[in-house]
Design an enzyme around this catalytic site. Structure first.
Site: not given
Ligand SMILES: Cc1cc2nc3c(=O)[nH]c(=O)nc-3n(C[C@H](O)[C@H](O)[C@H](O)COP(=O)(O)OP(=O)(O)OC[C@H]3O[C@@H](n4cnc5c(N)ncnc54)[C@H](O)[C@@H]3O)c2cc1C
Length: 542
Positions: A479
């Protein structure tokens, strides 16, 4: 495979909005900003499409843990509070981002988390302000009520499997005096009960599934996969374009209105720093031209630590028993294929509890994830014996870390320092949380299931020994947040409309903007953030 549309993008194309990252937040933005057909939207994703079959099976998250085709697979630097160990940090690199590889639990945090954000001057982010966005996103299978919505794209469901062990955990918690809570996302979070998940009829509902699929055929939405954003291009202090690499070619996408960075808590500050927005002296050391001296970019990194207790089970009712028995394994596969039910629908927790380690606290500081299987390390083989796991997670760590690029090369992973267990409050929470969890595991309802405690083991009892166990085995609950945090102070990176302070035409919209880590799992809050951001972006476009 790279482009969602028949025509390939030219090396220089122009859109109203360019979104960097198709994760939990980016897919929401792509859907909402393209919905009325008035704006052209480009969504760039560094990873591939979500074709890997294990993405769609809930239990498949264990298979994706170390699957480098869909996972950035980062590591922290050696953590001083964890005996100098590096902590593995999986992050989704695929359509849906981390919501395609996460543990699927739907937990919003506490009302007080958002009221705290508001109290810190973030107008519009109190619980009453954000609740409508949680509801707007949600399609709650239990039906609508004051806390839940039914018309949204994100399915939220109960677990499709009756598991006596997970039920016994809840009963045991109640026997120790923790109240039963039928809904961790309702009036109050405190209590013991069952987690709901982001699934639809037994399949994962990532943000790509929930938000992107319904929108992907819109003529004004362009989705580019395997497209790594390398840097943002500025004209003075205005963000104008994104330079990205795809199929060995460098392309540029110009944004007429705005660039929205949704690359997650590690990659969003990385991209800003690579682009010259960050601590000036540090950027100069890497030979990066400074666009804005923004000292806060990459600061205040927070994460949830978890410490897992493993129990040997007296009955063959655990997932270990299914996986270790070929016939039961085949039956579980068949049950899932035919009915989308059974052990393959297990998420990162089945039941759990939220409680306070001290009456001095106003709200719970500990979350327990209970799961009917056991393993030495997440993502590795299950134990050969019947076993189950209950983990202690401190909800509001005081410890803060940082994210810094190691190189001006965008393909070099950043330096991640979390500083787990850096403060006395954080260490005490684990010692006391483990003591309370042990009482639950010893309660009458679990007696028929418990042989003994495998880890840490009955001999580990004193505070120092328990803390030593935490240092030796603690790992992330995945997280990370707050590396581009919202606020009004000089180190805040974005304002209340998520605009990067000091820069025009640029917002950050993802888990990195959280002013601090909220008390629960971070996917639902990130989707809420993107829902609210979409409204603000469209309002500002009028
Ligand atoms: C293994 C795991 C288990 C988890 N379990 C839970 C759970 O059970 N419940 C829960 O609520 N949360 C859980 N989480 C946390 C939750 O999934 C994340 O907090 C949330 O998905 C974050 O969303 P975000 O949009 O900030 O980032 P992300 O969903 O990580 O999205 C970022 C995206 O940007 C892309 N990206 C990055 N850099 C670049 C670039 N330079 N150019 C183009 N694209 C790029 C990445 O590839 C990715 O697709 C878990 C996370 C993980 C990894």
């Amino acid at each position: 495979m790279t482009s969602s549309r028949a025509s390939k993008p030219s090396d220089m194309a122009e859109f109203d909005y360019v979104i960097v990252g198709a994760g939990s937040a980016g897919c929401v933005l792509a859907n909402r900003l393209s919905a009325d057909g008035k704006h052209s939207v480009l969504l760039l994703e560094a990873g591939p499409r979500d074709n890997n079959i294990w993405i769609h099976v809930p239990l498949g998250y264990g298979k994706l843990f170390k699957e480098k085709t869909v996972n950035w697979m980062y590591q922290t630097e050696p953590e001083p509070g964890l005996d100098g160990r590096r902590v593995f940090q999986p992050r989704g690199k695929v359509l849906g981002g981390s919501s395609s590889i996460n543990g699927l639990l739907y937990v919003r945090g506490q009302h007080e988390d958002y009221d705290r954000w508001r109290q810190r001057g973030n107008v519009g982010w109190g619980f009453d302000d954000v609740l409508p966005y949680f509801k707007k996103a949600e399609n709650q299978t239990r039906g609508a009520d004051p806390y839940h919505g039914t018309g949204g794209p994100l399915p939220v469901s109960d677990w499709r499997h009756a598991d006596p062990l997970s039920e016994a955990f809840v009963k045991a918690a109640v026997e120790t005096g923790i109240p039963f809570n039928p809904d961790f996302n309702g009036a109050t979070q405190e209590g013991a009960g069952f987690f709901q998940t982001t699934t639809r009829r037994g399949r994962r509902a990532s943000s790509a599934f929930s938000y992107l699929r319904p929108a992907r055929n819109r003529g004004n939405l362009h989705i580019e996969t395997d497209a790594l954003a390398r840097r943002l291009v500025f004209e003075g202090r205005r963000a104008r374009a994104v330079e990205y690499r795809q199929n060995g070619r460098v392309r540029t996408a110009r944004a007429r209105r705005e660039i929205l960075v949704s690359s997650g808590a590690y990659n969003s500050p990385q991209l800003l720093q690579l682009s010259g927005v960050g601590p000036a002296e540090f950027l100069k050391q890497h030979g990066i031209d400074v666009v804005l001296d923004a000292q806060g970019v990459g600061n205040d990194l927070q994460d949830h630590l978890q410490v897992r207790l493993v129990m040997r089970c007296a009955q063959r009712v655990t997932l270990n028993d299914v996986v270790n028995n070929p016939l039961r394994g085949i039956m579980a596969g068949a049950q899932y294929a035919a009915f989308r039910k059974g052990p393959l629908t297990i998420a990162a927790g089945t039941s759990g509890a939220f409680f306070k380690t001290s009456p001095r606290l106003a709200t719970p500081d500990i979350q327990i994830h209970f799961i009917p299987f056991s393993t030495d390390k997440m993502g590795e083989k299950l134990h050969p014996f019947s076993g189950f796991t209950a983990s202690v997670c401190q909800l509001r760590p005081e410890s803060r870390g940082s994210l810094r690029i190691k190189s001006a090369d965008p393909t070099v992973p950043p330096e991640i320092r979390i500083n787990y267990l850096a403060t006395e409050t954080d260490r005490r929470a684990f010692i006391d949380g483990i003591a309370i969890l042990r009482k639950i595991l010893a309660a009458p309802a679990l007696k028929p299931y418990v042989v003994d405690e495998v880890y840490p083991g009955a001999s580990i009892t004193g505070d120092e020994d328990v803390l030593d166990f935490c240092r030796k085995t603690g790992s992330t609950v995945y997280h990370p947040t707050s590396t581009c945090r919202m606020g009004n102070d000089p180190l805040a990176v974005v304002d209340q409309r998520l605009r990067v302070r000091g820069i025009e035409g640029l917002r950050v919209v993802d888990a990195s903007i959280m002013p601090d880590l909220m008390s629960g799992n971070t996917n639902a809050p990130t989707i809420m953030i993107a829902e609210k951001a979409s409204d603000m972006i469209l309002q500002d476009a009028r």
